[in-house]
Scaffold this motif. Structure first.
Motif: not given
Length: 324
Positions: A184-202
């Motif tokens: 449950e905690t993992f899924w809540k934090v995952l969107p924040i990670m996804a934003i960071g991953l997309i930002g790193g690629l951009l």
């Protein structure tokens, strides 16, 4: 082709992480855990213990590796890592304060307070590095990050000395571990990670210019301050969310960046994707090894990465000294 091979290796390591462990489980039970779940002990271990652990290793390794690439490009220092922003100690201090005030030790409290502390520490180091004459420079960033690390570590140790119960509770988290993480905690934090991953690629193409130096980047028409601010945001999002989920796992961001550059060269448009895959692969393999180093007992994966990373750090320091 190299990325395809790396993806296959990550997939194999992911499946291996689910398949093996201290408890021996037949392959048929592993398949049934996903296709015909009946609630047996073996299937519960696969679905509730090993699968979440493998997922956490996959995303945390990827996030720390990209954060390391961005941090080294930003500071123009091959020995830099996400820890330079005080993220680990900022997260640790926030957890200790939250436990000291609330008296609770829930996983959600750990994750939320760690993410907040990591973000505040990273932002403060960035602002501190930007003060004074001139713009943010690599040397100012290193000095500000090192100073903040010492300050946060001292405050954390002081609170832990006053409250031994917090020390006993947080000790395992401080070592960096993938076990016992609530999905449950993992899924809540995952969107924040996804934003960071997309930002790193951009921002990968901008890292190639930042790496050349501030004057060169400005001469090419780049808005250096805003690019650096985006880099800081990416590092805070990726490393902060990783620390919130798994605790401070060291050397992934440092070592994987060099491995990715050795394979893909210094073009960050390729280095970052390679680092993402290599980071996931390395942490998955380190977690598998952590299950078998001591018989009948698992050790935190952060201990394994530190054991592997320390010689690599010494090698990098000696190579850098010979180069100068």
């Amino acid at each position: 082709m190299g990325l395809i091979i790396l993806f296959i290796l990550v997939l194999l390591a992911f499946l291996l992480s689910i398949s093996i462990g201290v408890v021996s489980i037949p392959f048929r039970s592993i398949v049934d855990a996903f296709w015909s779940f009946d609630g047996s002990r073996e299937q519960l271990i696969v679905r509730d213990v090993r699968l979440p652990r493998a997922l956490v290793a996959l995303v945390v390794g990827c996030s720390l590796a990209i954060a390391g690439c961005v941090m080294q490009a930003l500071s123009r220092n091959d020995l830099a890592g996400p820890e330079l922003f005080g993220i680990n100690y900022g997260a640790a201090l926030a957890i200790v304060i939250a436990m000291f005030v609330s008296g609770s030790a829930s996983t959600y409290l750990f994750a939320s307070s760690a993410l907040l502390g990591a973000a505040l520490a990273g932002i403060f180091v960035f602002l501190l590095s930007s003060l004074g004459r001139g713009a943010l420079t690599p040397i100012k960033l290193v000095i500000a990050g090192s100073t903040m690390n010492l300050l946060l570590a001292s405050i954390t140790q002081g609170i832990l000395i006053l409250n031994e119960q917090s020390l006993d509770t947080i000790r395992f988290w401080l070592a960096g571990s993938l076990t016992g993480r609530e999905m449950e905690t993992f899924w809540k934090v995952l969107p924040i990670m996804a934003i960071g991953l997309i930002g790193g690629l951009l921002i990968s193409k901008h890292l190639n210019i930042i790496r050349l130096g501030e004057e060169m980047a400005q001469g090419l028409g780049q808005h250096v301050f805003y690019i650096k601010a985006l880099c800081v945001a990416v590092v805070v999002l990726l490393a902060g969310s990783s620390v919130a989920i798994a605790g401070p796992i060291g050397f992934i961001g440092l070592a994987v960046s060099h491995l990715a550059r050795a394979i893909a060269g210094h073009d960050y448009r390729w280095t970052i994707p390679y680092a993402a895959g290599a980071g996931s692969l390395l942490l998955l393999l380190a977690d598998i090894g952590a299950r078998f180093i001591l018989p009948e007992q698992e050790i935190p994966v952060g201990v394994v990465t530190a054991f592997l990373g320390a010689p690599f750090l010494i090698y990098l320091a000696q190579r850098k000294e010979r180069a100068t």
